[in-house]
Design a protein around this motif. Structure first.
Motif, PDB file in Angstrom:
ATOM      1  N   LEU A 176     -71.285  90.726 -36.389  1.00 58.79           N
ATOM      2  CA  LEU A 176     -70.855  89.378 -35.995  1.00 58.79           C
ATOM      3  C   LEU A 176     -69.620  89.447 -35.108  1.00 58.79           C
ATOM      4  N   GLU A 177     -68.654  90.321 -35.498  1.00 65.16           N
ATOM      5  CA  GLU A 177     -67.407  90.404 -34.746  1.00 65.16           C
ATOM      6  C   GLU A 177     -67.662  90.856 -33.309  1.00 65.16           C
ATOM      7  N   SER A 178     -68.456  91.922 -33.138  1.00 72.17           N
ATOM      8  CA  SER A 178     -68.685  92.395 -31.772  1.00 72.17           C
ATOM      9  C   SER A 178     -69.535  91.387 -30.999  1.00 72.17           C
ATOM     10  N   SER A 179     -70.442  90.705 -31.701  1.00 73.14           N
ATOM     11  CA  SER A 179     -71.229  89.664 -31.019  1.00 73.14           C
ATOM     12  C   SER A 179     -70.357  88.510 -30.553  1.00 73.14           C
ATOM     13  N   MET A 180     -69.343  88.186 -31.377  1.00 78.80           N
ATOM     14  CA  MET A 180     -68.466  87.062 -31.006  1.00 78.80           C
ATOM     15  C   MET A 180     -67.650  87.387 -29.762  1.00 78.80           C
ATOM     16  N   ARG A 181     -67.211  88.657 -29.682  1.00 79.73           N
ATOM     17  CA  ARG A 181     -66.476  89.060 -28.475  1.00 79.73           C
ATOM     18  C   ARG A 181     -67.352  88.896 -27.245  1.00 79.73           C
ATOM     19  N   LYS A 182     -68.588  89.361 -27.359  1.00 87.63           N
ATOM     20  CA  LYS A 182     -69.526  89.230 -26.233  1.00 87.63           C
ATOM     21  C   LYS A 182     -69.812  87.756 -25.941  1.00 87.63           C
ATOM     22  N   ALA A 183     -69.895  86.970 -27.022  1.00 90.15           N
ATOM     23  CA  ALA A 183     -70.231  85.553 -26.861  1.00 90.15           C
ATOM     24  C   ALA A 183     -69.189  84.835 -26.008  1.00 90.15           C
ATOM     25  N   LEU A 184     -67.902  85.214 -26.199  1.00 93.01           N
ATOM     26  CA  LEU A 184     -66.846  84.593 -25.390  1.00 93.01           C
ATOM     27  C   LEU A 184     -67.030  84.950 -23.917  1.00 93.01           C
ATOM     28  N   GLU A 185     -67.343  86.228 -23.662  1.00 95.65           N
ATOM     29  CA  GLU A 185     -67.536  86.678 -22.273  1.00 95.65           C
ATOM     30  C   GLU A 185     -68.782  86.048 -21.656  1.00 95.65           C
ATOM     31  N   ASN A 186     -69.837  85.987 -22.439  1.00 91.76           N
ATOM     32  CA  ASN A 186     -71.136  85.546 -21.899  1.00 91.76           C
ATOM     33  C   ASN A 186     -71.373  84.043 -22.015  1.00 91.76           C
ATOM     34  N   GLU A 220     -61.850  84.083 -38.385  1.00 89.57           N
ATOM     35  CA  GLU A 220     -60.506  83.933 -38.945  1.00 89.57           C
ATOM     36  C   GLU A 220     -59.987  85.265 -39.471  1.00 89.57           C
ATOM     37  N   GLU A 221     -60.863  85.992 -40.155  1.00 86.75           N
ATOM     38  CA  GLU A 221     -60.449  87.281 -40.713  1.00 86.75           C
ATOM     39  C   GLU A 221     -60.081  88.275 -39.627  1.00 86.75           C
ATOM     40  N   THR A 222     -60.847  88.268 -38.544  1.00 84.22           N
ATOM     41  CA  THR A 222     -60.636  89.273 -37.502  1.00 84.22           C
ATOM     42  C   THR A 222     -59.577  88.850 -36.493  1.00 84.22           C
ATOM     43  N   GLY A 223     -59.149  87.596 -36.552  1.00 81.04           N
ATOM     44  CA  GLY A 223     -58.145  87.122 -35.602  1.00 81.04           C
ATOM     45  C   GLY A 223     -58.762  86.585 -34.318  1.00 81.04           C
ATOM     46  N   LEU A 224     -60.064  86.782 -34.167  1.00 82.12           N
ATOM     47  CA  LEU A 224     -60.750  86.313 -32.964  1.00 82.12           C
ATOM     48  C   LEU A 224     -60.729  84.785 -32.848  1.00 82.12           C
ATOM     49  N   LEU A 271     -58.285  82.937 -32.703  1.00 82.01           N
ATOM     50  CA  LEU A 271     -57.270  82.479 -31.751  1.00 82.01           C
ATOM     51  C   LEU A 271     -57.874  82.294 -30.368  1.00 82.01           C
ATOM     52  N   GLN A 272     -58.679  83.272 -29.942  1.00 81.69           N
ATOM     53  CA  GLN A 272     -59.333  83.153 -28.633  1.00 81.69           C
ATOM     54  C   GLN A 272     -60.385  82.047 -28.638  1.00 81.69           C
ATOM     55  N   ILE A 273     -61.097  81.952 -29.749  1.00 79.39           N
ATOM     56  CA  ILE A 273     -62.159  80.948 -29.830  1.00 79.39           C
ATOM     57  C   ILE A 273     -61.565  79.540 -29.810  1.00 79.39           C
ATOM     58  N   ASP A 274     -60.539  79.312 -30.619  1.00 77.82           N
ATOM     59  CA  ASP A 274     -59.934  77.980 -30.641  1.00 77.82           C
ATOM     60  C   ASP A 274     -59.253  77.638 -29.315  1.00 77.82           C
ATOM     61  N   ALA A 275     -58.718  78.669 -28.645  1.00 74.40           N
ATOM     62  CA  ALA A 275     -58.130  78.426 -27.314  1.00 74.40           C
ATOM     63  C   ALA A 275     -59.232  77.956 -26.362  1.00 74.40           C
ATOM     64  N   TRP A 276     -60.385  78.592 -26.468  1.00 73.78           N
ATOM     65  CA  TRP A 276     -61.525  78.193 -25.632  1.00 73.78           C
ATOM     66  C   TRP A 276     -61.951  76.756 -25.959  1.00 73.78           C
ATOM     67  N   VAL A 277     -61.971  76.421 -27.250  1.00 73.01           N
ATOM     68  CA  VAL A 277     -62.369  75.075 -27.671  1.00 73.01           C
ATOM     69  C   VAL A 277     -61.407  74.031 -27.096  1.00 73.01           C
ATOM     70  N   LEU A 278     -60.094  74.304 -27.201  1.00 72.28           N
ATOM     71  CA  LEU A 278     -59.100  73.349 -26.691  1.00 72.28           C
ATOM     72  C   LEU A 278     -59.272  73.150 -25.185  1.00 72.28           C
ATOM     73  N   GLU A 279     -59.447  74.260 -24.457  1.00 67.85           N
ATOM     74  CA  GLU A 279     -59.662  74.193 -23.006  1.00 67.85           C
ATOM     75  C   GLU A 279     -60.886  73.356 -22.668  1.00 67.85           C
ATOM     76  N   THR A 280     -61.978  73.667 -23.347  1.00 63.74           N
ATOM     77  CA  THR A 280     -63.250  73.014 -23.035  1.00 63.74           C
ATOM     78  C   THR A 280     -63.200  71.525 -23.369  1.00 63.74           C
ATOM     79  N   ALA A 281     -62.582  71.197 -24.505  1.00 63.25           N
ATOM     80  CA  ALA A 281     -62.466  69.787 -24.887  1.00 63.25           C
ATOM     81  C   ALA A 281     -61.581  69.038 -23.896  1.00 63.25           C
ATOM     82  N   CYS A 282     -60.503  69.676 -23.435  1.00 66.75           N
ATOM     83  CA  CYS A 282     -59.617  69.030 -22.468  1.00 66.75           C
ATOM     84  C   CYS A 282     -60.327  68.852 -21.125  1.00 66.75           C
ATOM     85  N   ALA A 283     -61.096  69.865 -20.708  1.00 67.67           N
ATOM     86  CA  ALA A 283     -61.854  69.751 -19.455  1.00 67.67           C
ATOM     87  C   ALA A 283     -62.842  68.589 -19.545  1.00 67.67           C
ATOM     88  N   GLN A 284     -63.458  68.449 -20.729  1.00 66.78           N
ATOM     89  CA  GLN A 284     -64.402  67.347 -20.941  1.00 66.78           C
ATOM     90  C   GLN A 284     -63.681  65.997 -20.909  1.00 66.78           C
TER      91      GLN A 284
END
Ligand code: C2E
Ligand code: MG
Ligand code: MG
Ligand code: MG
Length: 281
Positions: free
Chosen positions: A27-37, A82-86, A88-101
């Motif tokens: 899941l962790e490595s998939s999530m990293r890829k998910a942010l990129e892709n 949350e456990e892996t710390g990822l 932070l990047q995901i929520d940053a993406w959410v804030l950006e995307t919601a603001c863009a919307q």
């Protein structure tokens, strides 16, 4: 489930990927890829004014379309993030995307409504007010477009610094809501000191209204307390007219749930804005 014995070592394959260590690593490595892709996207669930039946806001909810596994629920991957710390990047993406919307909707001349973004405990740090300020400036959106949903668990530690962070956020006129209220452990004596705008009653208390008398009592008590503290109060997970009738009677301000709409795409949300949600109750 299937189990196999490969060259003397026992191998266990679990359907529930997040239960095994291998599943978590995957899941962790998939999530990293998910942010990129760009496999993540947001859906929006309307928040409705209980009196007028008009949409006054929407909660942004994260969705992950995995190329092989299909749609994965945030309830499954957010805890791992949350456990892996990822997170932070995901929520940053959410804030950006919601603001863009929000920017897109603001520019299209739609009457402003609040877009609520969920914030995890890990993100609730001294740098959060500045990150919000920067996002509002970058996208040139008025703060009335933005609401943050935080949970009780993040209010448990170092109350003084938590209050300071909250005050820096509300000073920017961004709305603060306390999510899943009733499921955490926040002390009521602290509750009055938190600069919160809205209490959000957890779905678990709404689920068995009106049959479960205890849940009815708890929901009513939260609504009354919110009023006394001069907070708005919203109920999440409203699915039936009976629940709605109870909440109207109890004086709840806002409602959110499948009775009104499931989380939908931005296009679908716009189509719902003209709608007036009225139910015969
Ligand atoms: P939450 O913030 O309490 O969100 C409410 C959840 O209840 C959502 O589930 C929503 O789809 C669901 N829901 C809404 N109305 C109803 C209803 O009438 N009946 C039922 N059965 N469910 C309803 P979802 O989207 O699966 O999200 C689950 C949790 O994942 C959220 O709980 C939130 O804690 C977390 N989450 C979602 N998106 C984000 C995000 O962008 N960032 C962070 N940090 N957490 C997120
Ligand atoms: Mg929420
Ligand atoms: Mg909630
Ligand atoms: Mg919840």
């Amino acid at each position: 489930h299937s189990a196999g014995n490969v060259s003397g070592s026992f191998v266990f394959y679990s359907d529930s990927m997040n239960q095994s260590i291998a599943g978590r690593l995957y899941l962790e490595s998939s999530m990293r890829k998910a942010l990129e892709n760009q496999e993540f996207y947001l859906q929006y669930q309307p928040k409705v004014d209980i009196q007028s039946g008009k949409i006054i806001g929407a909660e942004a909810l994260l969705r992950w379309q995995h190329p092989e596994k299909g749609l994965i629920s945030p309830a499954e991957f957010i805890p791992v993030a949350e456990e892996t710390g990822l997170i932070l990047q995901i929520d940053a993406w959410v804030l950006e995307t919601a603001c863009a919307q929000a920017k897109e909707w603001q520019d299209s001349g739609i009457a402003p409504f609040r877009i609520a973004v969920n914030v995890t405990a890990r993100e609730f740090t001294n740098s959060l007010p500045m990150r919000i300020k920067e996002a509002l400036q970058r996208y040139q959106i008025s703060p009335q477009w933005l609401e943050l949903e935080i949970t009780e668990s993040m209010l448990m530690h170092s109350t003084q610094s938590v209050i300071a962070i909250m005050e820096q956020i509300t000073a920017q006129n961004v709305i603060l809501a306390l999510d899943d209220f009733g499921t955490g452990y926040s002390s009521l004596s602290y509750l009055k000191r938190f600069p919160i705008d809205t209490l959000k009653i957890d779905r678990s208390f709404i689920l068995n209204i009106p049959t479960d008398q205890n849940d009815c009592a708890i929901a009513s008590a939260i609504i009354m307390m919110a009023k006394q503290l001069k907070h708005k109060v919203i109920a999440e997970g409203v699915e039936t007219r009976e629940q709605l009738a109870f909440l109207i009677n109890a004086g709840c301000d806002e409602v959110q749930g499948y009775l009104y709409s499931r989380p939908v795409s931005p296009q679908q949300l716009i189509a719902l804005l003209d709608k007036n949600f009225h139910f015969d109750i």
